[in-house]
Design an enzyme around this catalytic site. Structure first.
Site, PDB file in Angstrom:
ATOM      1  CB  SER A  73      -0.955  -0.049   1.187  1.00  0.00           C
ATOM      2  OG  SER A  73      -1.950   0.936   1.092  1.00  0.00           O
ATOM      3  CG  ASP A  94      -6.958  -3.118  -2.869  1.00  0.00           C
ATOM      4  OD1 ASP A  94      -7.569  -2.294  -2.174  1.00  0.00           O
ATOM      5  OD2 ASP A  94      -5.719  -3.250  -2.837  1.00  0.00           O
ATOM      6  CG  HIS A 123      -5.736  -2.380   0.838  1.00  0.00           C
ATOM      7  ND1 HIS A 123      -5.169  -1.937  -0.344  1.00  0.00           N
ATOM      8  CD2 HIS A 123      -5.081  -1.709   1.844  1.00  0.00           C
ATOM      9  CE1 HIS A 123      -4.229  -1.051  -0.077  1.00  0.00           C
ATOM     10  NE2 HIS A 123      -4.151  -0.901   1.245  1.00  0.00           N
TER      11      HIS A 123
END
Length: 354
Positions: free
Chosen positions: A214, A302, A340
């Site tokens: 991320s 995600d 995610h």
């Protein structure tokens, strides 16, 4: 004279009058209650509207507010975890601290390969440092925003890749967890390169790779680019998990900004304010100058960083790399439910990386 059993007409009329009066009084109370509720609701809605309108202007005037939202370093979950005692959560892991520049010390967990678990026992930091030269590859793990190195999905990553015979060095950047300092994009790069130098000095010929998740994907490409451009050194490989192109485009697609996407001046007031807060994380520019093996991982479901951003970054890198075989993009089907944060729960992950 009234007959026995008869009621007086006056009493009946009085009771009826009192009933009507009480009815009117009750109706009046209900009406007042409705009016008060409507007034309260109107006030709340006006307050919410005022806040909604004010937030973009406050962000523009005080962009440091946006850095708090982007980094979320103040959200130190999981709470009540002793970061100095990783052995309570993980096997074959110690805690250490590294000074990355004067006044800044970052906390790091070092997990050794599972095949060395029997040796690790109660060994001290010196043994762990010497173990880095055992020819097993070394992952410098760069986590996303919010939380610490003890977050559950990060713990799972350490377990998974440690069992696959990797060394993992998982750090909390400056301002996160028990690390000192304040979070900045340039400061993150300094922290990562200091850890890279520390690991390189101890790992002999072992491979070192950056693994970013991320927000950490932008940190990984920043560090790799600086390493290459300023020192002429390539990191051995980069893995980007749930990557984005740059922080501006990522912010435009994140759920937290959804309520403002139709707001007049959204780009100027919010997205452009990221630059005022010195936040760029331009992976889409960084990958154009990299040459090391680059693997990107993205889950189809995600909901934080959309798959399209990962694919767009891959296409940029694939177009720029001379050796196209060095760039790979792997997606995980929606049915796996990895979202995610949970690609590290996929048992095939070590095989894909190796």
């Amino acid at each position: 004279m009234r007959r026995r059993g008869e009621r007086g007409g006056g009493d009946s009329d009085g009771d009826s009058g009192r009933a009507r009066a009480e009815g009117r009084s009750g109706a009046a109370r209900q009406e007042r209650g409705r009016l008060a509720w409507r007034s309260w609701l109107r006030t709340v809605l006006l307050d919410l509207l005022l806040i909604y309108i004010s937030v973009p202007f406050l962000i523009r005037l005080f962009p440091f507010v946006l850095t708090k939202v982007a980094f979320l370093n103040f959200v130190a979950f999981p709470f009540f975890v002793d970061l100095q005692r990783p052995e309570l959560l993980l096997n074959n892991t110690i805690n250490l601290y590294l000074t990355t520049e004067p006044g800044v010390t970052v906390g790091i967990w070092h997990t050794v390969p599972g095949s060395r678990g029997a040796e690790a026992g109660d060994k001290d930091q010196r043994w762990y440092e010497e173990a880095l030269a055992d020819a097993h590859p070394v992952i410098i793990y760069l986590h996303g925003n919010g939380g610490t190195r003890a977050a559950s999905h990060r713990i799972q990553f350490l377990k998974m890749m440690g069992a696959a015979d990797f060394h993992i060095l998982a750090l909390d950047y400056r301002g996160y967890g028990d690390s000192s300092g304040h979070p900045t994009e340039s400061g993150f790069t300094t922290d990562v390169l200091a850890l890279y130098d520390w690991a390189k000095a101890r790992s002999g010929n072992s491979s070192i790779l950056f693994w970013g998740h991320s927000l950490g994907t932008g940190i990984a490409t920043n560090a790799a680019r600086k390493l290459q451009e300023e020192r002429g050194v390539q990191v051995d490989a980069i893995v980007l998990e749930s990557p984005y192109t740059d922080i501006r485009e990522a912010a435009a697609h994140m759920p937290i900004t959804k309520i403002y996407r139709q707001f007049p001046g959204f780009e100027y007031l919010i997205l452009d304010s990221l630059a005022l807060g010195n936040m760029f994380f331009r992976s889409n520019e960084n990958v154009k100058v990299l040459a090391c093996p680059l693997l990107m991982l993205h889950a189809e479901d995600d909901a934080v960083v959309p798959l399209q951003l990962g694919r767009k970054l891959f296409e940029t890198a694939h177009s720029a790399y001379k050796d196209k075989t060095k760039v790979k993009f792997i997606t995980f089907p929606k049915k796996l439910g990895l979202g995610h944060d949970y690609i590290s729960f996929n048992p095939e992950l070590p095989t894909l990386v190796k």
